[in-house]
Scaffold this motif. Structure first.
Motif, PDB file in Angstrom:
ATOM      1  N   PRO A 299       0.903  -1.221  -0.001  1.00  0.00           N
ATOM      2  CA  PRO A 299      -0.097   0.017  -0.048  1.00  0.00           C
ATOM      3  C   PRO A 299       0.914   1.277   0.095  1.00  0.00           C
ATOM      4  CG  PRO A 299      -0.025  -0.938   2.171  1.00  0.00           C
ATOM      5  CD  PRO A 299       0.704  -1.906   1.100  1.00  0.00           C
ATOM      6  N   ASP A 300       0.294   2.482  -0.362  1.00  0.00           N
ATOM      7  CA  ASP A 300       0.967   3.535  -0.786  1.00  0.00           C
ATOM      8  C   ASP A 300       1.464   4.144   0.854  1.00  0.00           C
ATOM      9  OD1 ASP A 300       2.001   5.584  -2.270  1.00  0.00           O
ATOM     10  OD2 ASP A 300       0.297   7.018  -1.295  1.00  0.00           O
ATOM     11  N   GLY A 301       0.597   3.772   1.861  1.00  0.00           N
ATOM     12  CA  GLY A 301       1.054   4.458   3.024  1.00  0.00           C
ATOM     13  C   GLY A 301       2.017   3.255   3.899  1.00  0.00           C
ATOM     14  N   ASP A 302       2.538   2.415   3.257  1.00  0.00           N
ATOM     15  CA  ASP A 302       3.476   1.392   3.990  1.00  0.00           C
ATOM     16  C   ASP A 302       4.656   2.161   4.622  1.00  0.00           C
ATOM     17  OD1 ASP A 302       4.161  -1.838   3.899  1.00  0.00           O
ATOM     18  OD2 ASP A 302       6.126  -0.450   3.648  1.00  0.00           O
ATOM     19  N   PRO A 303       5.186   1.843   5.854  1.00  0.00           N
ATOM     20  CA  PRO A 303       6.396   2.691   6.337  1.00  0.00           C
ATOM     21  C   PRO A 303       7.505   2.479   5.551  1.00  0.00           C
ATOM     22  CG  PRO A 303       5.704   0.459   7.739  1.00  0.00           C
ATOM     23  CD  PRO A 303       4.613   0.795   6.630  1.00  0.00           C
ATOM     24  N   LEU A 304       7.849   1.333   4.924  1.00  0.00           N
ATOM     25  CA  LEU A 304       9.038   1.266   4.117  1.00  0.00           C
ATOM     26  C   LEU A 304       8.929   2.152   3.119  1.00  0.00           C
ATOM     27  CD1 LEU A 304      11.582  -0.330   3.666  1.00  0.00           C
ATOM     28  CD2 LEU A 304      10.579  -1.958   2.307  1.00  0.00           C
TER      29      LEU A 304
ATOM     30  N   LEU B  90      18.627   3.452  -0.214  1.00  0.00           N
ATOM     31  CA  LEU B  90      18.656   2.300  -0.436  1.00  0.00           C
ATOM     32  C   LEU B  90      18.676   1.632   0.851  1.00  0.00           C
ATOM     33  CD1 LEU B  90      20.923   0.512  -2.885  1.00  0.00           C
ATOM     34  CD2 LEU B  90      20.830  -0.378  -0.661  1.00  0.00           C
ATOM     35  N   VAL B  91      17.682   0.530   1.145  1.00  0.00           N
ATOM     36  CA  VAL B  91      17.598   0.120   2.554  1.00  0.00           C
ATOM     37  C   VAL B  91      18.296  -1.395   2.451  1.00  0.00           C
ATOM     38  CG1 VAL B  91      15.988  -1.027   4.093  1.00  0.00           C
ATOM     39  CG2 VAL B  91      15.495   1.124   2.780  1.00  0.00           C
ATOM     40  N   ASP B  92      19.286  -1.470   3.248  1.00  0.00           N
ATOM     41  CA  ASP B  92      19.902  -2.645   3.531  1.00  0.00           C
ATOM     42  C   ASP B  92      19.390  -3.516   4.752  1.00  0.00           C
ATOM     43  OD1 ASP B  92      21.563  -4.898   4.130  1.00  0.00           O
ATOM     44  OD2 ASP B  92      23.795  -3.787   3.725  1.00  0.00           O
ATOM     45  N   ILE B  93      18.686  -4.489   4.393  1.00  0.00           N
ATOM     46  CA  ILE B  93      17.657  -5.043   5.576  1.00  0.00           C
ATOM     47  C   ILE B  93      18.602  -5.773   6.423  1.00  0.00           C
ATOM     48  CG2 ILE B  93      16.114  -6.999   6.092  1.00  0.00           C
ATOM     49  CD1 ILE B  93      14.862  -6.388   3.380  1.00  0.00           C
ATOM     50  N   ASP B  94      19.962  -6.323   6.043  1.00  0.00           N
ATOM     51  CA  ASP B  94      20.802  -6.921   7.082  1.00  0.00           C
ATOM     52  C   ASP B  94      21.551  -5.791   8.183  1.00  0.00           C
ATOM     53  OD1 ASP B  94      20.714  -9.271   5.898  1.00  0.00           O
ATOM     54  OD2 ASP B  94      22.166  -9.118   4.591  1.00  0.00           O
TER      55      ASP B  94
ATOM     56  N   VAL C  92      16.624  -3.341  -0.528  1.00  0.00           N
ATOM     57  CA  VAL C  92      15.322  -2.665  -1.140  1.00  0.00           C
ATOM     58  C   VAL C  92      15.864  -1.465  -1.895  1.00  0.00           C
ATOM     59  CG1 VAL C  92      13.085  -1.306  -0.919  1.00  0.00           C
ATOM     60  CG2 VAL C  92      13.711  -3.406   0.636  1.00  0.00           C
ATOM     61  N   VAL C  93      15.757  -1.435  -3.290  1.00  0.00           N
ATOM     62  CA  VAL C  93      16.232  -0.399  -4.339  1.00  0.00           C
ATOM     63  C   VAL C  93      15.127   0.381  -4.774  1.00  0.00           C
ATOM     64  CG1 VAL C  93      17.704  -0.004  -6.297  1.00  0.00           C
ATOM     65  CG2 VAL C  93      18.359  -2.153  -4.870  1.00  0.00           C
ATOM     66  N   PRO C  94      15.200   1.753  -4.602  1.00  0.00           N
ATOM     67  CA  PRO C  94      14.283   2.625  -4.884  1.00  0.00           C
ATOM     68  C   PRO C  94      14.131   2.842  -6.594  1.00  0.00           C
ATOM     69  CG  PRO C  94      15.793   4.111  -3.780  1.00  0.00           C
ATOM     70  CD  PRO C  94      16.171   2.493  -3.650  1.00  0.00           C
ATOM     71  N   LEU C  95      13.282   2.959  -7.400  1.00  0.00           N
ATOM     72  CA  LEU C  95      13.401   3.335  -8.686  1.00  0.00           C
ATOM     73  C   LEU C  95      12.576   4.749  -8.755  1.00  0.00           C
ATOM     74  CD1 LEU C  95      12.282   0.008 -10.161  1.00  0.00           C
ATOM     75  CD2 LEU C  95      14.589   0.821  -9.679  1.00  0.00           C
ATOM     76  N   PHE C  96      13.332   5.764  -8.632  1.00  0.00           N
ATOM     77  CA  PHE C  96      12.919   7.092  -8.830  1.00  0.00           C
ATOM     78  C   PHE C  96      12.939   7.561 -10.125  1.00  0.00           C
ATOM     79  CE2 PHE C  96      13.892   7.060  -4.171  1.00  0.00           C
ATOM     80  CZ  PHE C  96      12.822   7.775  -3.670  1.00  0.00           C
ATOM     81  N   LEU C  97      11.667   8.371 -10.569  1.00  0.00           N
ATOM     82  CA  LEU C  97      11.845   8.942 -11.713  1.00  0.00           C
ATOM     83  C   LEU C  97      11.419  10.435 -11.490  1.00  0.00           C
ATOM     84  CD1 LEU C  97      11.663   8.790 -14.774  1.00  0.00           C
ATOM     85  CD2 LEU C  97       8.865   8.576 -14.633  1.00  0.00           C
ATOM     86  N   ARG C  98      12.380  11.301 -11.510  1.00  0.00           N
ATOM     87  CA  ARG C  98      12.524  12.465 -11.048  1.00  0.00           C
ATOM     88  C   ARG C  98      12.251  12.499  -9.474  1.00  0.00           C
ATOM     89  NH1 ARG C  98      10.446  13.253 -16.209  1.00  0.00           N
ATOM     90  NH2 ARG C  98       8.459  12.814 -15.487  1.00  0.00           N
ATOM     91  N   ARG C  99      11.325  13.167  -9.008  1.00  0.00           N
ATOM     92  CA  ARG C  99      10.794  13.045  -7.533  1.00  0.00           C
ATOM     93  C   ARG C  99       9.872  12.044  -7.190  1.00  0.00           C
ATOM     94  NH1 ARG C  99      14.617  15.327  -4.735  1.00  0.00           N
ATOM     95  NH2 ARG C  99      13.263  15.469  -2.936  1.00  0.00           N
ATOM     96  N   GLU C 100       9.317  11.179  -8.139  1.00  0.00           N
ATOM     97  CA  GLU C 100       8.248  10.241  -7.807  1.00  0.00           C
ATOM     98  C   GLU C 100       9.000   8.851  -7.717  1.00  0.00           C
ATOM     99  OE1 GLU C 100       4.700   8.351 -10.022  1.00  0.00           O
ATOM    100  OE2 GLU C 100       5.762   9.790 -11.145  1.00  0.00           O
ATOM    101  N   LEU C 101       8.607   8.159  -6.792  1.00  0.00           N
ATOM    102  CA  LEU C 101       8.870   6.787  -6.636  1.00  0.00           C
ATOM    103  C   LEU C 101       8.136   5.813  -7.495  1.00  0.00           C
ATOM    104  CD1 LEU C 101      10.708   4.839  -4.965  1.00  0.00           C
ATOM    105  CD2 LEU C 101       8.869   4.539  -3.299  1.00  0.00           C
ATOM    106  N   LEU C 102       8.631   5.409  -8.758  1.00  0.00           N
ATOM    107  CA  LEU C 102       7.969   4.780  -9.533  1.00  0.00           C
ATOM    108  C   LEU C 102       7.672   3.268  -9.115  1.00  0.00           C
ATOM    109  CD1 LEU C 102       6.896   4.950 -12.579  1.00  0.00           C
ATOM    110  CD2 LEU C 102       8.864   3.930 -13.171  1.00  0.00           C
ATOM    111  N   GLY C 103       8.626   2.883  -8.293  1.00  0.00           N
ATOM    112  CA  GLY C 103       8.590   1.479  -7.876  1.00  0.00           C
ATOM    113  C   GLY C 103       9.679   0.972  -7.066  1.00  0.00           C
ATOM    114  N   VAL C 104       9.624  -0.109  -6.390  1.00  0.00           N
ATOM    115  CA  VAL C 104      10.808  -0.821  -5.623  1.00  0.00           C
ATOM    116  C   VAL C 104      11.442  -2.070  -6.227  1.00  0.00           C
ATOM    117  CG1 VAL C 104      10.454   0.873  -3.884  1.00  0.00           C
ATOM    118  CG2 VAL C 104       9.408  -1.514  -3.805  1.00  0.00           C
ATOM    119  N   VAL C 105      12.659  -2.490  -6.144  1.00  0.00           N
ATOM    120  CA  VAL C 105      13.097  -3.694  -6.336  1.00  0.00           C
ATOM    121  C   VAL C 105      13.666  -4.318  -5.143  1.00  0.00           C
ATOM    122  CG1 VAL C 105      14.744  -5.072  -7.269  1.00  0.00           C
ATOM    123  CG2 VAL C 105      13.550  -3.315  -8.678  1.00  0.00           C
TER     124      VAL C 105
END
Length: 529
Positions: free
Chosen positions: A361-366, A376-380, A407-420
């Motif tokens: 969901p869009d309101g997820d804390p991550l 970039l979030v390193d879970i370890d 968790v690698v963010p995919l930013f398109l300009r200032r928008e978070l398009l997705g995560v890998v």
């Protein structure tokens, strides 16, 4: 003071000897590299002789010779470098004239002394000769920096600072000697300690320029701790000077103020030394400015382009996960993309995995953390040091994914398009700033790639709708014509059904309608207009 001076010169000699040893091991036959070996060896001997001279006494003839040869070796080395960038031979000859003249004059004085027993006063010759030699060295440094191509100036920066600093100190020392008729003893003794600071810069310069053909390895840990030690030493030196000034000008409160000042200075130093943030930034600064990059970015970029080009329409999203995974040797990954309404991130693809993860969901804390911090979030790392992530609460859905790692963010300009989400296999790998920067940069590129793919899909849909609309209009036009013809026959049938000519004309009209409908069906089947 003499003991400190002797120790400084001895340390210079030892450091130059170690550097000479490293250069010999890594020398590959180039002329510049060979000359640098000789220069460092002479500087090692220079440090040893002057250490003995400060502690006891060395014949002035020997000190004179080693001073001239040391300065001359640096001038010859600089001459080769400036000669390669097109500096005039006349300038190079003028720069080398002082030390050659000093050497020949010294030999001449010694020869005359052997036959006529006249007293030797090398000090009177060393002071003005050293002053002119220092000026020549600074002139060559200026030529090297000013005339070098812009792309090579970063490689000679450390060398210019080190050798320029040596000649600048010599210029200061010998100019005082010219003014007062003798070299100040404290300045002479401090010269060794000052020269200690320049040896690491020369080692880094030798490692940075491939044209010298010296493939020296300098440990990042050694550079970090040695540089930290020098920085701490300079800090304590400045604090000592401040304490002395307080004692000197503080009057009756001088002693009290000095104690408070030193305690405060030590507390600040300890706080800085134990600051993980400061040490981390200092390590990154050293790695960025004094070491080669971990990655060959040309190769990484070519590999990324090759990977992204090798896809079919149905595998585009799987390929972009692979492009990120191959950077850090990750075996598998998942891709979430924001839906069209922007209310959630849908799981759209997986690479080498069968995980059936939920939509985010869009309101997820991550998601909120990644959007705000652009990290970039390193879970370890989060599990080891959650304080680094500012109170982030990992969502429960991550627990269902075994070996979740990055968790690698995919930013398109200032928008978070997705995560890998990438997984690790076996032993976890610790990331440094280069890994993170490369992953984030590739993430930006992949976001553009996915956005382009989405735009292409939308454009294809629009084109399909346009084609459908044209086809519908075409069919409606033909059907209307056929309906009009058939309606006309029906209206006139009751009146003219006994007329043979009407019957013949009606049959011809029906035959034309059948032919036209067959043509329309054939056009729809083949797609030809």
């Amino acid at each position: 003071m003499a003991l400190i001076g002797a120790a400084g010169y001895a340390l210079v000699g030892i450091l130059y000897f170690l550097l000479t040893f490293l250069l010999v091991l890594n020398w590959r036959g180039s002329r510049v590299g060979g000359l640098l070996v000789a220069v460092c060896l002479l500087n090692s001997l220079w440090g040893g002789f002057l250490a003995v001279d400060v502690a006891t006494d060395v014949p002035v003839t020997l000190i004179y010779c080693i001073e001239v040869l040391r300065a001359g070796s640096w001038l010859l080395f600089l001459s080769i470098l400036v000669g390669r960038i097109g500096t005039s031979r006349i300038v190079i000859a003028i720069a080398n004239l002082p030390w050659i003249a000093m050497l020949l004059t010294g030999i001449g004085m010694w020869s005359i002394h052997q036959f006529q027993m006249i007293p030797l006063d090398y000090g009177r010759l060393l002071i003005p000769g050293g002053l002119v030699t220092a000026l020549a060295g600074l002139m060559l440094i200026e030529q090297l920096v000013r005339n070098s191509p812009v792309e090579r100036r970063s490689r000679i920066k450390q060398l210019s600072i080190a050798v320029g600093g040596m000649f600048a100190y010599d210029l200061f020392m010998f100019s005082q000697g010219v003014l007062f008729g003798a070299i100040d003893e404290s300045v002479w003794e401090a010269r060794g300690v000052v020269n200690v600071l320049f040896v690491p810069l020369i080692a880094i310069a030798a490692r940075s320029d491939p044209r010298w053909d010296l493939n020296i390895f300098v440990s990042r840990q050694v550079v970090f701790y040695s540089t930290s030690l020098v920085a701490v030493g300079l800090y304590l030196l400045l604090m000592s000077a401040g304490g002395y000034a307080i004692l000197l000008y503080g009057g009756s409160w001088g002693g009290f103020a000095q104690i408070v000042f030193f305690v405060g200075a030590v507390l600040v130093l300890i706080s800085l030394l134990f600051s993980t943030t400061l040490r981390g930034r200092f390590k990154v600064f050293l790695s960025k400015h004094f070491f080669r990059n971990k990655y060959d970015y040309r190769e990484e970029w070519l590999r990324l382009i090759s990977t992204l080009a090798d896809f079919q329409d149905t595998t585009t999203r799987e390929i972009v996960i692979q492009a990120l995974a191959q950077i850090v040797d990750s075996p598998a990954g998942l891709l979430w993309l924001k839906d069209e309404k922007g209310h959630a991130y849908q799981l759209v693809s997986g690479y080498n995995t069968k995980f059936n993860a939920v939509d985010i969901p869009d309101g997820d804390p991550l998601v909120i953390f990644v959007e705000k911090q652009r990290w970039l979030v390193d879970i370890d790392e989060y599990r080891r040091r959650p304080d680094l992530y500012g109170g982030l609460q990992m969502p429960a859905w991550l627990d269902d994914i075994s070996n979740a790692w990055l968790v690698v963010p995919l930013f398109l300009r200032r928008e978070l398009l997705g995560v890998v989400l990438l997984t690790h296999a076996g032993q976890p790998r610790e990331l440094n700033y280069e890994d993170r920067d490369l992953l984030k940069t590739v993430g930006h590129h992949i976001a553009v790639h996915l956005a382009q793919q989405r735009s292409d899909s939308m454009l294809a849909e629009v084109q399909q709708f346009q084609a459908y609309n044209r086809l519908t209009a075409f069919l409606m036009h033909d059907l209307n014509n056929l309906i009009a013809q058939q309606s006309l026959i029906v209206r006139n049938a009751e009146k003219h059904k006994t007329n043979p000519e009407f019957i013949d004309d009606a049959m011809q009209t029906i035959a034309n309608s059948v032919t036209r409908m067959k043509q329309v069906m054939e056009q729809m089947r083949t797609g030809k207009a």
